[in-house]
Write an enzyme that holds these catalytic residues in place. Structure first.
Site: not given
Length: 308
Positions: A45, A125-126, A244, A220
């Protein structure tokens, strides 16, 4: 770069970017970007990000990981920060890393000539960050009055305060709040970050991990509780941040969005629709479609042609 004037409505939704900016301009040097990763993903990633958007990020972009890496250290130098957090994908370790990003941002504010103009953005990291689009998105916000801003992509319409937090704070047992999903990236202006830091320092030993533990929720959601419920800073939703958790195939202008992501695994699913990309690389070489996105934004890059 085109920028927009867009007044936020009472529901705090920032519309898609389309035209010119307000008088308070910012640059990429005003944005501290913290990328959270783990040693497991350094060669996959993170390598993808180093090939793409990290090459155009400002000197205020840092990578937060859980183990040192000689090769990464050579490339990133002091921009690689070993957090001291664990390597798991569990709540405690994720909250720990997010907390370390906040602490580092607060440290930079203390030596900044104009701290009130600064923003903190935290990404995974994605996540691909389109830095110019991020600058435009943040410039569109009414930041000139110094009020705290918490910007993200709303995860759900509204949720109640997590049960564990409700037990400790019964006055908030029925309180509903909104939070920005971490997978799309979350941004705070300096005023919001400083309020959050003071709240954690006063009540939770400066530890977001400790606050997450009290909430019984991931980073989050816990940020949403701290900011929205305890500090009264509502989520300002941006339509230019994407994770995503939504249908990435439906994004018709991916090269104009501030962030996009992907779902990985044995088979990559929920990636960008190549129909909306100007340059498309073979799926075998670009399963995430982030290389194609970067080449669509920078079609003259030599390696883009070599991969076709």
């Amino acid at each position: 770069m085109k920028r927009i004037i867009h007044m936020l409505s009472a529901c705090c939704v920032l519309s898609n970017l389309s035209s010119a900016a307000n008088a308070v301009g910012i640059t990429d040097d005003d944005i501290f970007i913290g990328v959270k990763t783990t040693h497991k993903y350094h060669s996959s990633r993170l390598a993808l990000l180093l090939q793409t958007w990290l090459t155009e990020a400002s000197s205020h972009t840092y990578v937060f990981t859980d183990a040192d890496d000689a090769e990464l250290r050579q490339r990133l130098g002091s921009k690689l920060i070993v957090s001291g957090c664990g390597k798991t994908h569990g709540r405690a370790d994720l909250c720990c890393k997010t907390g370390e990003v906040l602490k580092e941002f607060i440290r930079t504010l203390r030596s900044h000539a104009s701290p009130e103009t600064q923003f903190l953005c935290i990404v995974d990291d994605d996540t691909y960050v389109n830095v110019p689009a991020l600058v435009a998105m943040l410039t569109a916000l009414p930041n000139e009055d110094g009020r705290p801003l918490y910007i993200g992509k709303r995860s759900v319409v509204k949720v109640r305060v997590p049960p564990m937090a409700a037990l400790k704070y019964p006055q908030h047992a029925t309180t509903e709040y909104q939070f920005g999903t971490g997978g799309a990236g979350i941004c705070l202006n300096a005023a919001a970050a400083q309020k959050l830091n003071s709240f954690l320092a006063t009540n939770y030993s400066s530890s977001l991990r400790e606050f997450c533990s009290m909430c019984g929720a991931p980073d989050d959601m816990s940020l949403g509780v701290a900011l929205g419920v305890f500090l009264g800073i509502p989520l300002t939703e941006s339509q230019n941040l994407h994770s995503h958790l939504e249908s990435l195939q439906a994004i018709s202008n991916p090269d104009q969005e501030a962030t996009v992501s992907y779902v990985s695994g044995d088979h990559y699913v929920n990636t960008l629709n190549t129909r909306f990309l100007k340059k498309v690389l073979p799926v075998a070489k670009d399963p995430t479609r982030l290389l194609s996105l970067h080449c669509s934004r920078h079609p003259t890059l030599a390696w883009c042609d070599s991969m076709v």
